[in-house]
Design an enzyme around this catalytic site. Structure first.
Site, PDB file in Angstrom:
ATOM      1  N   ASP A 165       0.864  -1.172   0.000  1.00 44.70           N
ATOM      2  CA  ASP A 165       0.000   0.000   0.000  1.00 44.70           C
ATOM      3  C   ASP A 165       0.904   1.227   0.000  1.00 44.70           C
ATOM      4  OD1 ASP A 165      -3.057   0.868   1.244  1.00 44.70           O
ATOM      5  OD2 ASP A 165      -1.401   2.278   1.540  1.00 44.70           O
ATOM      6  N   ILE A 166       0.563   2.185  -0.856  1.00 48.39           N
ATOM      7  CA  ILE A 166       1.374   3.404  -0.953  1.00 48.39           C
ATOM      8  C   ILE A 166       1.221   4.214   0.335  1.00 48.39           C
ATOM      9  CG2 ILE A 166       1.817   5.485  -2.312  1.00 48.39           C
ATOM     10  CD1 ILE A 166       0.591   4.079  -4.699  1.00 48.39           C
ATOM     11  N   GLU A 213      -5.179   1.927  -3.904  1.00 49.38           N
ATOM     12  CA  GLU A 213      -3.715   1.945  -4.006  1.00 49.38           C
ATOM     13  C   GLU A 213      -3.160   0.796  -3.191  1.00 49.38           C
ATOM     14  OE1 GLU A 213      -4.233   2.889  -0.473  1.00 49.38           O
ATOM     15  OE2 GLU A 213      -2.387   4.055  -0.670  1.00 49.38           O
TER      16      GLU A 213
HETATM   17  P1  GH3 Z   1      -1.445   5.275   4.507  1.00 50.89           P
HETATM   18  O1  GH3 Z   1       0.008   5.551   4.563  1.00 50.89           O
HETATM   19  O2  GH3 Z   1      -2.009   5.020   5.851  1.00 50.89           O
HETATM   20  O3  GH3 Z   1      -1.795   4.227   3.551  1.00 50.89           O
HETATM   21  O4  GH3 Z   1      -2.090   6.656   4.037  1.00 50.89           O
HETATM   22  P2  GH3 Z   1      -2.922   6.934   2.750  1.00 50.89           P
HETATM   23  O5  GH3 Z   1      -3.021   8.393   2.592  1.00 50.89           O
HETATM   24  O6  GH3 Z   1      -2.341   6.224   1.591  1.00 50.89           O
HETATM   25  O7  GH3 Z   1      -4.284   6.377   3.229  1.00 50.89           O
HETATM   26  P3  GH3 Z   1      -5.324   5.476   2.460  1.00 50.89           P
HETATM   27  O8  GH3 Z   1      -4.669   4.222   2.056  1.00 50.89           O
HETATM   28  O9  GH3 Z   1      -6.519   5.395   3.307  1.00 50.89           O
HETATM   29  O10 GH3 Z   1      -5.658   6.415   1.236  1.00 50.89           O
HETATM   30  C1  GH3 Z   1      -6.049   5.904   0.060  1.00 50.89           C
HETATM   31  C2  GH3 Z   1      -6.212   7.059  -0.892  1.00 50.89           C
HETATM   32  O11 GH3 Z   1      -5.990   6.584  -2.196  1.00 50.89           O
HETATM   33  C3  GH3 Z   1      -7.600   7.592  -0.895  1.00 50.89           C
HETATM   34  C4  GH3 Z   1      -7.881   7.925  -2.320  1.00 50.89           C
HETATM   35  O12 GH3 Z   1      -7.936   9.309  -2.468  1.00 50.89           O
HETATM   36  C5  GH3 Z   1      -6.695   7.405  -3.085  1.00 50.89           C
HETATM   37  N1  GH3 Z   1      -7.047   6.608  -4.242  1.00 50.89           N
HETATM   38  C6  GH3 Z   1      -7.673   5.430  -4.268  1.00 50.89           C
HETATM   39  N2  GH3 Z   1      -7.825   5.003  -5.539  1.00 50.89           N
HETATM   40  C7  GH3 Z   1      -7.275   5.942  -6.332  1.00 50.89           C
HETATM   41  C8  GH3 Z   1      -7.123   6.079  -7.743  1.00 50.89           C
HETATM   42  O13 GH3 Z   1      -7.527   5.231  -8.555  1.00 50.89           O
HETATM   43  N3  GH3 Z   1      -6.489   7.186  -8.206  1.00 50.89           N
HETATM   44  C9  GH3 Z   1      -6.020   8.134  -7.350  1.00 50.89           C
HETATM   45  N4  GH3 Z   1      -5.404   9.202  -7.869  1.00 50.89           N
HETATM   46  N5  GH3 Z   1      -6.170   8.039  -6.026  1.00 50.89           N
HETATM   47  C10 GH3 Z   1      -6.771   6.969  -5.521  1.00 50.89           C
HETATM   48 MG    MG Z   2      -4.975   2.209   1.296  1.00 47.58          MG
HETATM   49 MG    MG Z   3      -2.082   4.213   1.539  1.00 49.16          MG
END
Ligand code: GH3
Ligand code: MG
Ligand code: MG
Length: 589
Positions: free
Chosen positions: A472-473, A515
């Site tokens: 996970d990013i 992500e």
């Molecule tokens: P953490 O280090 O805890 O993982 O922090 P985080 O900010 O990465 O937290 P989280 O995993 O909850 O956030 C996921 C974010 O990913 C939320 C959403 O805005 C973004 N996201 C999800 N799918 C996509 C996508 O297809 N494209 C883009 N640009 N953003 C996405």
């Molecule tokens: Mg996530």
């Molecule tokens: Mg994340």
């Protein structure tokens, strides 16, 4: 001529029509599923809030204060906190209303004393019937989900307790399925709002969910909203938009739950359905055709050979007359495909069997051996449908094959090859769409679910190690917030390529969430998987592509016999550990 013309015509009309019908059916199915999800989430929430309201209604202190018509502001903060901590619901509010419909207490504000009963028909009904109820309604503050319970003291009705929760949690549930929501209150009720909780509006509609995506609100601002409410679903701007009307306690529509699902996500058309329809059609046409040949041959073969030749020549299908050894006759269409041969004689001199052109692949007819040829196989399995892949002069074709006995005595057969290349290619394209993620091109969640099940089965059966890496990013939300969603998308594309390039061909890389990715590693134990994850982690951290990002990794090994849920939970836990212990780390569970 007429016959084959009409078969060809029927063919295209039928398949095209089927495809459109299929897509419409698929959309309708998705729309129904989404409505079911909304309905279930609402029901669950309503029931839970009702339960909490019921338990509060028995609170003696509350009864006493209600009678005295005096409840200090924030008086129940602690109690609400306790509810929040011991239930799944983190956003609840209470309101206490006296028997005249005057609000005495609101947990979210210090405003009270107004006659809420006047504008809230759900409250009027509870006050009148003195029965607990839940409803969706618009008050001065919000459009929300309410559970209302009448309070009695010694049989006397003294007021109502109301538990309020928002659409936000339902929105979140749907988001997990990648469905975005915009919850709208109709203009006729929107005007009741004095202190709108979300402060979000589109046109004259109040938006009741805080997380309603801005781009969707902009989209609605540009659209004729009322049109969306008239249809079961609407296709627009790359979305499948599903309407779920929200009713008041008096069964009148007061709002709409609009769910948005990206169309590229619904590429998972029902392939089996599609395929079975095509095959059915082929079978019907071929059987009709083969039957006709039989009749024609039976009656007029000898006397009017030219007549039957004409019929066969005008067909779009390849029609052959065979015995078990060789081709005895072929129609004109045959030479359109095998154009390097001018006559059947020439073909027979160059090729011993048409089966030399068959491409040996699973799912397609095989050449067989001399003792048991493709023709034997077809004859023995005439109840099944068969397809053959052929490589003719460097070009790949797919044919549906149909065989029928025309002379028992002579052992003559007619074999028909009907070109289904277009349909097969389309099916393969759909299959690819159905298993690949549209943004990154890596395998999608659907593929992951199918594959992990198979891999677990094989690992157990053949006793080999199997591990998972979940990644996970880190702080990805920030990437979107600071640089915009399209940069976020770019990051996903570039870094998933980077990960893929660092994997072995046997590793299966899937995007299972926004992500979040999972790599299935067959023949790999946790130790090796950890090393691989560590390698991936450093290559991400040192890539400096687009933006400097890092990823966290969870690693686990499959335990023979456990179910998928246990495995998924453990790898999730490992990732969580990596997140909570500082990110940009690998953790094993
Ligand atoms: P953490 O280090 O805890 O993982 O922090 P985080 O900010 O990465 O937290 P989280 O995993 O909850 O956030 C996921 C974010 O990913 C939320 C959403 O805005 C973004 N996201 C999800 N799918 C996509 C996508 O297809 N494209 C883009 N640009 N953003 C996405
Ligand atoms: Mg996530
Ligand atoms: Mg994340």
């Amino acid at each position: 001529m007429l016959l084959s013309g009409s078969i060809g015509w029927f063919y295209y009309i039928y398949v095209e029509h089927e495809e459109q019908l299929l897509t419409a059916k698929q959309y309708e199915k998705n729309a129904q599923e989404i409505r079911m999800r909304i309905s279930n989430a609402l029901l669950l929430k309503e029931k839970a809030t009702l339960g909490m309201a019921l338990s509060l209604s028995e609170n003696n202190d509350l009864k006493k204060r209600l009678k005295e018509k005096k409840i200090p502001a924030h008086y129940y903060d602690e109690l609400i906190e306790r509810y929040k901590n011991s239930t799944l619901y983190k956003n609840i509010w209470i309101q206490i209303v006296d028997k005249e419909g005057v609000s005495l207490y609101r947990s979210w504000t210090t405003h009270y004393g107004d006659k809420i009963g006047k504008i809230r028909e759900d409250l009027q009904l509870v006050q009148k019937d003195k029965k607990a109820a839940y409803s969706l309604s618009v008050g001065r503050y919000d459009f929300s989900i309410k559970a209302m319970v009448p309070i009695f003291e010694k049989q006397n009705f003294i007021g109502t307790i109301e538990l309020i929760s928002h659409f936000n949690s339902i929105d979140k549930i749907l988001q997990k399925e990648k469905i975005e929501s915009v919850v709208l209150a109709l203009p006729k009720v929107t005007r009741h709002l004095k202190y709108p909780f979300t402060k979000l509006f589109v046109k004259d509609y109040y938006v009741a969910n805080l997380a309603a995506p801005k781009e969707l609100l902009n989209f609605l601002n540009r659209s004729n909203i009322a049109v969306l409410f008239k249809k079961s679903y609407t296709l627009k701007d790359g979305y499948l938009i599903v309407d779920y009307p929200l009713f008041s306690i008096k069964k009148s529509v007061i709002g709409h739950y609009l769910a948005f699902e990206k169309l590229d996500k619904i590429a998972n058309k029902d392939l089996d359905y599609f395929e079975s329809k095509i095959v059915l059609y082929i079978l019907i046409t071929l059987m009709a055709f083969a039957g006709l040949i039989n009749i024609v041959l039976y009656y007029i073969l000898r006397e009017q050979k030219h007549y039957y030749k004409n019929i066969l020549d005008s067909s779009n299908n390849i029609v052959l007359v065979n015995n078990k050894k060789e081709i005895l006759d072929a129609n004109k269409t045959f030479f359109k495909y095998f154009s390097s041969c001018k006559t059947l004689q020439e073909f027979r001199e160059k090729h011993t069997c048409i089966c030399n052109f068959f491409v040996d692949e699973t799912g397609y007819l095989k050449k067989g051996s001399e003792a048991y040829s493709w023709l034997d196989y077809l004859l023995e399995n005439s109840h099944k449908h068969h397809k053959v892949k052929m490589n003719i002069e460097g070009k790949i074709y797919y044919f549906a094959v149909f065989v029928t006995l025309i002379s028992e005595e002579k052992q003559h057969y007619s074999v028909i090859f009907s070109d289904v290349t277009h349909e097969e290619e389309q099916k393969q394209e759909l299959e690819k769409l159905a298993t690949r993620d549209a943004l990154t091109g890596v395998y999608n969640r659907r593929y992951y679910t199918q594959t992990i099940e198979k891999e677990m089965y094989n690992a157990k059966r053949y006793e080999y190690d199997l591990s998972l890496i979940m990644l996970d990013i880190d702080y990805f939300k920030r990437v979107n917030d600071v640089h915009g969603h399209s940069v976020g998308d770019e990051v996903l594309i570039v870094y998933s390529k980077l990960i893929q390039s660092n994997l072995r061909s046997s590793d299966i890389f899937c995007r299972v969430g926004g992500e979040e990715f999972i790599i299935i590693l067959p023949h790999t134990n946790a130790q090796t998987a950890k090393k691989i994850a560590e390698k991936l982690r450093t290559s991400v951290a040192e890539a400096h592509k687009i933006l400097d990002i890092t990823m966290s990794f969870g690693v686990t090994q499959y335990i023979y016999g456990e179910d998928e849920h246990h495995l998924d939970t453990r790898v999730d836990k490992a990732l969580y550990k990596a997140k909570t212990s500082g990110r940009n780390r690998v953790e094993v569970e």
